[in-house]
Design a protein around this motif. Structure first.
Motif, PDB file in Angstrom:
ATOM      1  N   SER A 156       3.940  -0.925  -4.076  1.00 52.66           N
ATOM      2  CA  SER A 156       5.043  -1.884  -4.145  1.00 52.66           C
ATOM      3  C   SER A 156       5.973  -1.716  -2.944  1.00 52.66           C
ATOM      4  CB  SER A 156       5.841  -1.705  -5.437  1.00 52.66           C
ATOM      5  OG  SER A 156       6.428  -0.409  -5.488  1.00 52.66           O
ATOM      6  N   ARG A 157       6.019  -0.510  -2.393  1.00 52.83           N
ATOM      7  CA  ARG A 157       6.853  -0.259  -1.210  1.00 52.83           C
ATOM      8  C   ARG A 157       6.234   0.826  -0.347  1.00 52.83           C
ATOM      9  NH1 ARG A 157      13.161   0.895  -2.008  1.00 52.83           N
ATOM     10  NH2 ARG A 157      12.954  -1.261  -2.761  1.00 52.83           N
ATOM     11  N   ILE A 158       6.197   0.579   0.957  1.00 51.62           N
ATOM     12  CA  ILE A 158       5.698   1.554   1.925  1.00 51.62           C
ATOM     13  C   ILE A 158       6.903   2.232   2.579  1.00 51.62           C
ATOM     14  CG2 ILE A 158       4.478   1.838   4.118  1.00 51.62           C
ATOM     15  CD1 ILE A 158       2.658  -0.486   3.250  1.00 51.62           C
ATOM     16  N   GLN A 159       6.899   3.544   2.626  1.00 54.27           N
ATOM     17  CA  GLN A 159       8.068   4.284   3.116  1.00 54.27           C
ATOM     18  C   GLN A 159       7.775   5.135   4.364  1.00 54.27           C
ATOM     19  OE1 GLN A 159       8.854   6.151  -0.747  1.00 54.27           O
ATOM     20  NE2 GLN A 159      10.635   4.820  -0.998  1.00 54.27           N
ATOM     21  N   VAL A 160       6.656   4.849   5.035  1.00 55.83           N
ATOM     22  CA  VAL A 160       6.320   5.542   6.287  1.00 55.83           C
ATOM     23  C   VAL A 160       5.852   4.517   7.312  1.00 55.83           C
ATOM     24  CG1 VAL A 160       5.733   7.772   5.251  1.00 55.83           C
ATOM     25  CG2 VAL A 160       3.980   5.981   5.406  1.00 55.83           C
ATOM     26  N   LYS A 161       5.727   4.956   8.568  1.00 58.90           N
ATOM     27  CA  LYS A 161       5.292   4.077   9.647  1.00 58.90           C
ATOM     28  C   LYS A 161       4.081   4.672  10.356  1.00 58.90           C
ATOM     29  CE  LYS A 161       9.976   2.366  10.534  1.00 58.90           C
ATOM     30  NZ  LYS A 161      11.060   2.242  11.556  1.00 58.90           N
ATOM     31  N   ILE A 162       3.293   3.820  11.002  1.00 54.52           N
ATOM     32  CA  ILE A 162       2.143   4.282  11.773  1.00 54.52           C
ATOM     33  C   ILE A 162       2.614   5.253  12.859  1.00 54.52           C
ATOM     34  CG2 ILE A 162       0.310   3.562  13.369  1.00 54.52           C
ATOM     35  CD1 ILE A 162       0.147   0.939  11.811  1.00 54.52           C
ATOM     36  N   GLY A 163       1.904   6.357  12.958  1.00 52.78           N
ATOM     37  CA  GLY A 163       2.259   7.378  13.936  1.00 52.78           C
ATOM     38  C   GLY A 163       3.145   8.472  13.379  1.00 52.78           C
ATOM     39  N   GLN A 164       3.701   8.252  12.204  1.00 52.00           N
ATOM     40  CA  GLN A 164       4.596   9.248  11.604  1.00 52.00           C
ATOM     41  C   GLN A 164       3.802  10.429  11.059  1.00 52.00           C
ATOM     42  OE1 GLN A 164       7.388   7.599   8.791  1.00 52.00           O
ATOM     43  NE2 GLN A 164       7.773   9.597   7.805  1.00 52.00           N
ATOM     44  N   LYS A 165       4.277  11.631  11.319  1.00 48.13           N
ATOM     45  CA  LYS A 165       3.658  12.839  10.777  1.00 48.13           C
ATOM     46  C   LYS A 165       4.276  13.145   9.420  1.00 48.13           C
ATOM     47  CE  LYS A 165       2.494  14.935  15.225  1.00 48.13           C
ATOM     48  NZ  LYS A 165       1.057  14.662  15.042  1.00 48.13           N
ATOM     49  N   VAL A 166       3.436  13.511   8.466  1.00 51.84           N
ATOM     50  CA  VAL A 166       3.917  13.809   7.112  1.00 51.84           C
ATOM     51  C   VAL A 166       3.388  15.170   6.675  1.00 51.84           C
ATOM     52  CG1 VAL A 166       4.099  11.382   6.452  1.00 51.84           C
ATOM     53  CG2 VAL A 166       1.959  12.610   6.058  1.00 51.84           C
ATOM     54  N   SER A 167       4.126  15.801   5.811  1.00 48.06           N
ATOM     55  CA  SER A 167       3.705  17.079   5.246  1.00 48.06           C
ATOM     56  C   SER A 167       3.077  16.849   3.875  1.00 48.06           C
ATOM     57  CB  SER A 167       4.912  18.017   5.105  1.00 48.06           C
ATOM     58  OG  SER A 167       5.890  17.415   4.267  1.00 48.06           O
ATOM     59  N   LYS A 168       2.413  17.850   3.375  1.00 47.60           N
ATOM     60  CA  LYS A 168       1.870  17.748   2.014  1.00 47.60           C
ATOM     61  C   LYS A 168       3.021  17.551   1.033  1.00 47.60           C
ATOM     62  CE  LYS A 168       1.081  21.152  -0.613  1.00 47.60           C
ATOM     63  NZ  LYS A 168       0.647  22.381  -1.300  1.00 47.60           N
ATOM     64  N   ASP A 169       2.825  16.661   0.067  1.00 48.35           N
ATOM     65  CA  ASP A 169       3.811  16.335  -0.967  1.00 48.35           C
ATOM     66  C   ASP A 169       4.976  15.487  -0.454  1.00 48.35           C
ATOM     67  OD1 ASP A 169       2.321  17.701  -2.863  1.00 48.35           O
ATOM     68  OD2 ASP A 169       3.414  19.572  -2.586  1.00 48.35           O
ATOM     69  N   LYS A 170       4.905  15.029   0.785  1.00 47.51           N
ATOM     70  CA  LYS A 170       5.926  14.126   1.308  1.00 47.51           C
ATOM     71  C   LYS A 170       5.805  12.774   0.622  1.00 47.51           C
ATOM     72  CE  LYS A 170       8.676  11.891   4.220  1.00 47.51           C
ATOM     73  NZ  LYS A 170      10.147  12.075   4.226  1.00 47.51           N
ATOM     74  N   GLN A 171       6.914  12.246   0.090  1.00 44.69           N
ATOM     75  CA  GLN A 171       6.869  10.921  -0.526  1.00 44.69           C
ATOM     76  C   GLN A 171       6.648   9.879   0.556  1.00 44.69           C
ATOM     77  OE1 GLN A 171       9.770   9.968  -3.577  1.00 44.69           O
ATOM     78  NE2 GLN A 171       9.827   7.816  -2.928  1.00 44.69           N
ATOM     79  N   ILE A 172       5.626   9.040   0.364  1.00 43.23           N
ATOM     80  CA  ILE A 172       5.264   8.049   1.379  1.00 43.23           C
ATOM     81  C   ILE A 172       5.384   6.608   0.881  1.00 43.23           C
ATOM     82  CG2 ILE A 172       3.722   9.620   2.615  1.00 43.23           C
ATOM     83  CD1 ILE A 172       1.366   8.296   1.125  1.00 43.23           C
ATOM     84  N   ALA A 173       5.466   6.436  -0.434  1.00 41.40           N
ATOM     85  CA  ALA A 173       5.478   5.071  -0.973  1.00 41.40           C
ATOM     86  C   ALA A 173       5.860   5.076  -2.442  1.00 41.40           C
ATOM     87  CB  ALA A 173       4.099   4.431  -0.790  1.00 41.40           C
ATOM     88  N   LEU A 174       5.962   3.858  -2.993  1.00 36.14           N
ATOM     89  CA  LEU A 174       6.122   3.667  -4.432  1.00 36.14           C
ATOM     90  C   LEU A 174       4.909   2.872  -4.925  1.00 36.14           C
ATOM     91  CD1 LEU A 174       9.906   2.684  -4.671  1.00 36.14           C
ATOM     92  CD2 LEU A 174       8.872   4.944  -4.997  1.00 36.14           C
ATOM     93  N   SER A 175       4.386   3.275  -6.048  1.00 34.90           N
ATOM     94  CA  SER A 175       3.202   2.593  -6.590  1.00 34.90           C
ATOM     95  C   SER A 175       3.549   1.171  -7.005  1.00 34.90           C
ATOM     96  CB  SER A 175       2.656   3.361  -7.794  1.00 34.90           C
ATOM     97  OG  SER A 175       3.583   3.295  -8.866  1.00 34.90           O
ATOM     98  N   GLY A 176       2.505   0.340  -7.115  1.00 36.75           N
ATOM     99  CA  GLY A 176       2.758  -1.047  -7.481  1.00 36.75           C
ATOM    100  C   GLY A 176       1.573  -1.729  -8.132  1.00 36.75           C
ATOM    101  N   ASN A 177       1.468  -3.038  -7.875  1.00 38.19           N
ATOM    102  CA  ASN A 177       0.424  -3.855  -8.501  1.00 38.19           C
ATOM    103  C   ASN A 177       0.017  -4.970  -7.544  1.00 38.19           C
ATOM    104  OD1 ASN A 177      -1.279  -4.626 -10.634  1.00 38.19           O
ATOM    105  ND2 ASN A 177       0.238  -6.043 -11.464  1.00 38.19           N
ATOM    106  N   THR A 178       0.038  -4.673  -6.240  1.00 35.26           N
ATOM    107  CA  THR A 178      -0.261  -5.685  -5.226  1.00 35.26           C
ATOM    108  C   THR A 178      -1.762  -5.748  -4.938  1.00 35.26           C
ATOM    109  OG1 THR A 178       0.113  -4.078  -3.445  1.00 35.26           O
ATOM    110  CG2 THR A 178       1.995  -5.397  -4.143  1.00 35.26           C
ATOM    111  N   GLY A 179      -2.183  -6.873  -4.370  1.00 28.11           N
ATOM    112  CA  GLY A 179      -3.588  -7.040  -4.034  1.00 28.11           C
ATOM    113  C   GLY A 179      -4.438  -7.356  -5.255  1.00 28.11           C
ATOM    114  N   ASN A 180      -5.705  -7.011  -5.193  1.00 28.81           N
ATOM    115  CA  ASN A 180      -6.635  -7.264  -6.291  1.00 28.81           C
ATOM    116  C   ASN A 180      -6.490  -6.149  -7.321  1.00 28.81           C
ATOM    117  OD1 ASN A 180      -8.705  -8.196  -7.889  1.00 28.81           O
ATOM    118  ND2 ASN A 180     -10.350  -7.492  -6.535  1.00 28.81           N
ATOM    119  N   SER A 181      -5.507  -6.311  -8.207  1.00 33.65           N
ATOM    120  CA  SER A 181      -5.177  -5.263  -9.174  1.00 33.65           C
ATOM    121  C   SER A 181      -5.075  -5.845 -10.571  1.00 33.65           C
ATOM    122  CB  SER A 181      -3.846  -4.602  -8.791  1.00 33.65           C
ATOM    123  OG  SER A 181      -3.437  -3.675  -9.765  1.00 33.65           O
ATOM    124  N   SER A 182      -5.623  -5.147 -11.540  1.00 32.91           N
ATOM    125  CA  SER A 182      -5.604  -5.619 -12.930  1.00 32.91           C
ATOM    126  C   SER A 182      -4.393  -5.093 -13.697  1.00 32.91           C
ATOM    127  CB  SER A 182      -6.887  -5.177 -13.644  1.00 32.91           C
ATOM    128  OG  SER A 182      -6.989  -3.764 -13.639  1.00 32.91           O
TER     129      SER A 182
END
Length: 213
Positions: A156-182
């Motif tokens: 539902s929301r993307i919270q990082v950008k291409i090229g960004q370095k992330v650590s393990k357990d870093k929050q990167i997004a919020l789950s959602g229901n976009t695209g082909n989802s039931s």
């Protein structure tokens, strides 16, 4: 010897015998009472020791579990969400997918925090599956070491950008229901390349890495 003296002597002897009997009787009773008290004390001590042993065993078990959780957290990999229900599995067939299911679905409410399963660099992030197609909705792909990539879709929301370095357990997004989802869920993949079609079983991968799911 006069009758009076004989009587007095016999009286003293009788009193002495009676007193000795009372002392002996008192001694026996005291010994028995002491034995009962000692036995009760020993039983109480044994019960206390048993309770302490049980408490110690419970503490040791809890410590081992905590150590295992800590060890998993200190590992290289982790799961993408904390609370979830595993739903559609890798390789599953059905009308929802043009081919077999390419990942593992984690059923979670919309807005659930999604975290990177390992340290890496974001290589895809955006709508249209981040470039993998509209079926994925909003999606992210992260490159890890040893040519391993993780993908997170239907966000539902993307919270990082291409090229960004992330650590393990870093929050990167919020789950959602976009695209082909039931329904609300996180679609998660482990890939050998950043692109669709290179997925491997993500649950088997994480479990082999020591992640409990």
């Amino acid at each position: 010897m006069s009758a009076k003296r004989v009587f007095t002597r016999h009286t003293r002897i009788a009193v002495g015998v009676t007193t000795l009997g009372a002392v002996l009787a008192l001694g026996a009773g005291t010994t028995a009472a002491f034995a009962d008290t000692t036995q009760t004390a020993l039983a109480g001590t044994a019960e206390l020791v048993s309770q302490q042993a049980a408490a110690q065993a419970k503490a040791v078990s809890a410590a081992k579990k905590a150590k295992a959780v800590t060890a998993a957290k200190k590992g290289v990999w982790d799961k993408p969400v904390e609370k979830y229900t595993l739903s559609a599995t890798f390789g599953r067939g059905g009308s929802m997918w043009s081919h077999k299911h390419s990942g593992q679905d984690f059923a979670v409410p919309v807005g659930t925090p999604v975290q990177s399963v390992g340290a890496g660099t974001v290589v895809k992030a955006g709508p249209n599956g981040g470039g993998d197609g509209p079926a994925y909705g909003n999606a992210i792909v992260i490159r890890h070491a040893n040519n391993t990539y993780s993908q997170y879709a239907h966000l539902s929301r993307i919270q990082v950008k291409i090229g960004q370095k992330v650590s393990k357990d870093k929050q990167i997004a919020l789950s959602g229901n976009t695209g082909n989802s039931s329904g609300p869920h996180l679609h998660f993949e482990i890939r050998t390349t950043p692109n669709y079609g290179s997925a491997v079983n993500p649950i088997a991968f994480l479990r082999k890495a020591g992640v409990s799911l």
